[in-house]
Design an enzyme around this catalytic site. Structure first.
Site, PDB file in Angstrom:
ATOM      1  N   CYS A   1     -51.424 -79.236  73.141  1.00  0.00           N
ATOM      2  CA  CYS A   1     -51.687 -78.664  74.477  1.00  0.00           C
ATOM      3  C   CYS A   1     -52.343 -77.284  74.383  1.00  0.00           C
ATOM      4  CB  CYS A   1     -50.413 -78.596  75.312  1.00  0.00           C
ATOM      5  SG  CYS A   1     -49.268 -77.286  74.803  1.00  0.00           S
TER       6      CYS A   1
ATOM      7  N   ARG B   1     -42.338 -65.577  55.440  1.00  0.00           N
ATOM      8  CA  ARG B   1     -43.084 -64.351  55.741  1.00  0.00           C
ATOM      9  C   ARG B   1     -42.686 -63.798  57.114  1.00  0.00           C
ATOM     10  NH1 ARG B   1     -48.898 -64.326  55.395  1.00  0.00           N
ATOM     11  NH2 ARG B   1     -48.523 -62.151  54.878  1.00  0.00           N
TER      12      ARG B   1
ATOM     13  N   GLY C   1     -57.646 -50.571  52.870  1.00  0.00           N
ATOM     14  CA  GLY C   1     -56.810 -51.529  52.151  1.00  0.00           C
ATOM     15  C   GLY C   1     -57.231 -52.971  52.221  1.00  0.00           C
TER      16      GLY C   1
ATOM     17  N   HIS D   1     -57.101 -62.348  62.196  1.00  0.00           N
ATOM     18  CA  HIS D   1     -56.592 -63.489  61.424  1.00  0.00           C
ATOM     19  C   HIS D   1     -55.281 -64.038  61.979  1.00  0.00           C
ATOM     20  CE1 HIS D   1     -59.112 -62.315  57.607  1.00  0.00           C
ATOM     21  NE2 HIS D   1     -59.842 -62.827  58.576  1.00  0.00           N
TER      22      HIS D   1
ATOM     23  N   TYR E   1     -44.712 -69.795  55.787  1.00  0.00           N
ATOM     24  CA  TYR E   1     -44.845 -68.824  56.882  1.00  0.00           C
ATOM     25  C   TYR E   1     -43.497 -68.434  57.475  1.00  0.00           C
ATOM     26  CZ  TYR E   1     -49.801 -69.044  56.319  1.00  0.00           C
ATOM     27  OH  TYR E   1     -51.054 -68.934  55.772  1.00  0.00           O
TER      28      TYR E   1
HETATM   29  N1  APR Z   1     -53.140 -48.290  49.682  1.00  0.00           N
HETATM   30  C1  APR Z   1     -54.446 -48.610  49.792  1.00  0.00           C
HETATM   31  N2  APR Z   1     -54.961 -49.773  49.362  1.00  0.00           N
HETATM   32  C2  APR Z   1     -54.126 -50.654  48.795  1.00  0.00           C
HETATM   33  C3  APR Z   1     -52.740 -50.393  48.646  1.00  0.00           C
HETATM   34  C4  APR Z   1     -52.258 -49.148  49.124  1.00  0.00           C
HETATM   35  N3  APR Z   1     -50.980 -48.802  49.038  1.00  0.00           N
HETATM   36  N4  APR Z   1     -52.170 -51.467  48.033  1.00  0.00           N
HETATM   37  C5  APR Z   1     -53.145 -52.343  47.831  1.00  0.00           C
HETATM   38  N5  APR Z   1     -54.324 -51.868  48.278  1.00  0.00           N
HETATM   39  C6  APR Z   1     -55.625 -52.528  48.289  1.00  0.00           C
HETATM   40  C7  APR Z   1     -55.908 -53.334  47.042  1.00  0.00           C
HETATM   41  O1  APR Z   1     -56.558 -52.518  46.060  1.00  0.00           O
HETATM   42  C8  APR Z   1     -56.854 -54.417  47.578  1.00  0.00           C
HETATM   43  O2  APR Z   1     -58.204 -54.004  47.526  1.00  0.00           O
HETATM   44  O3  APR Z   1     -55.599 -53.450  49.347  1.00  0.00           O
HETATM   45  C9  APR Z   1     -56.443 -54.544  49.044  1.00  0.00           C
HETATM   46  C10 APR Z   1     -55.698 -55.810  49.376  1.00  0.00           C
HETATM   47  O4  APR Z   1     -56.561 -56.886  49.163  1.00  0.00           O
HETATM   48  P1  APR Z   1     -56.128 -58.381  49.480  1.00  0.00           P
HETATM   49  O5  APR Z   1     -54.802 -58.662  48.869  1.00  0.00           O
HETATM   50  O6  APR Z   1     -57.268 -59.243  49.079  1.00  0.00           O
HETATM   51  O7  APR Z   1     -55.921 -58.395  51.065  1.00  0.00           O
HETATM   52  P2  APR Z   1     -57.007 -58.442  52.223  1.00  0.00           P
HETATM   53  O8  APR Z   1     -58.270 -57.773  51.803  1.00  0.00           O
HETATM   54  O9  APR Z   1     -56.334 -57.950  53.447  1.00  0.00           O
HETATM   55  O10 APR Z   1     -57.263 -59.993  52.342  1.00  0.00           O
HETATM   56  C11 APR Z   1     -58.169 -60.440  53.322  1.00  0.00           C
HETATM   57  O11 APR Z   1     -57.718 -62.708  52.795  1.00  0.00           O
HETATM   58  O12 APR Z   1     -56.273 -64.414  52.247  1.00  0.00           O
HETATM   59  C12 APR Z   1     -56.978 -63.817  53.262  1.00  0.00           C
HETATM   60  O13 APR Z   1     -56.515 -63.994  55.554  1.00  0.00           O
HETATM   61  C13 APR Z   1     -56.103 -63.339  54.380  1.00  0.00           C
HETATM   62  O14 APR Z   1     -56.354 -61.394  55.808  1.00  0.00           O
HETATM   63  C14 APR Z   1     -56.394 -61.868  54.461  1.00  0.00           C
HETATM   64  C15 APR Z   1     -57.771 -61.766  53.856  1.00  0.00           C
END
Ligand code: APR
Length: 241
Positions: free
Chosen positions: A122, A61, A178, A111, A58
């Site tokens: 605390c 990140r 996304g 999240h 983290y």
């Molecule tokens: N524009 C639109 N969509 C996009 C782009 C873009 N430029 N780039 C990637 N994507 C899409 C991908 O196709 C995918 O479906 O965004 C999505 C990202 O998916 P994940 O990587 O699974 O992320 P997310 O859905 O936010 O994950 C959910 O999982 O690990 C946990 O807590 C973490 O908040 C996170 C949660």
């Protein structure tokens, strides 16, 4: 459902919103981050077992946020927030601060946030910009080894669920940007909104997802192109209706 002139809008965003800013998504290509399986760095068990590794993950990140900027999709959502005539709520699964830096105000981080830490002793929640080490004492209670990233890990309860459920009760337009739709409860919001009577559910993603069938409209393309276009359409629609 709210009046047609004041439609209630709820947005759910995921990693795809920030991808074009240079923030890595969770499940792209090989599904790994920095060479770790998500479950090895994003669970309370991992933090108990290897706290230094989790903190390091983290820290990287958090430091990475200094090298990225909001993109056109973040900015368009802020334009929508400011101009929308009805209720507006943006729920993000993202832990970056790009929406805030673009000017978002009505935003819930379900999240957690990279730039916050909390003390497991605390329970203080503190803004945090620097690296966090296992030896960093809590500024509030001075205990060592109790600070953790304020991130909701697998197996933990997301934040703001009551507020989000309330918003989904009356949502008229649900916009999902996304997210791969595999992590619950967020992945279930579209279906829930439809069950509550939402008539317009729009998904923006590069590709179809496992929850695409719950949407009435699907727009496939990069968020930086699709979101600004959609925002202009929604604002034109809200003026016309
Ligand atoms: N524009 C639109 N969509 C996009 C782009 C873009 N430029 N780039 C990637 N994507 C899409 C991908 O196709 C995918 O479906 O965004 C999505 C990202 O998916 P994940 O990587 O699974 O992320 P997310 O859905 O936010 O994950 C959910 O999982 O690990 C946990 O807590 C973490 O908040 C996170 C949660």
């Amino acid at each position: 459902m709210a009046s047609l002139t004041h439609p209630q809008l709820v947005i759910l965003s995921g990693a795809g919103l920030s991808a074009e800013s240079g923030v890595a998504t969770f499940r792209a290509a090989d599904g790994l981050w920095e060479g770790h399986r998500i479950e090895d760095v994003a669970t309370p068990e991992a933090f108990m077992r290897v706290p230094g590794l989790v903190q390091h993950f983290y820290n990287l990140r958090r430091a990475g946020l200094k090298t990225v900027e909001p993109n056109a999709a973040h900015r368009a959502l802020v334009r929508l927030e400011k101009a929308w005539p009805g209720g507006f709520l943006h729920v993000t699964q993202n832990v970056d601060d790009l929406n805030e830096r673009a000017g978002a105000a009505r935003l819930l981080h379900m999240h957690g946030q990279l730039k916050k830490v909390r003390c497991t002793d605390c329970r203080a929640v503190l803004g945090w910009e620097a690296d966090l080490e296992v030896t960093t004492p809590c500024p509030e209670c001075e205990q060592v080894g109790k600070l953790r990233p304020d991130i909701v890990w697998f197996g933990e309860m997301p934040y703001y669920i009551a507020e989000i459920m309330r918003a989904l009760e009356t949502v008229d337009i649900f916009l999902c940007i996304g997210t791969s739709g595999v992590v619950y409860p967020a992945a279930g919001f579209a279906r829930l909104a439809a069950e509550k009577g939402c008539q317009r559910l729009i998904e923006v993603n590069l590709d179809p997802t496992s929850i695409s069938s719950h949407f009435t409209e699907r727009r496939h393309g990069p968020a930086s192109i699709e979101v600004p276009r959609l925002v202009e359409e929604l604002l034109a629609y809200s003026v016309a209706s």
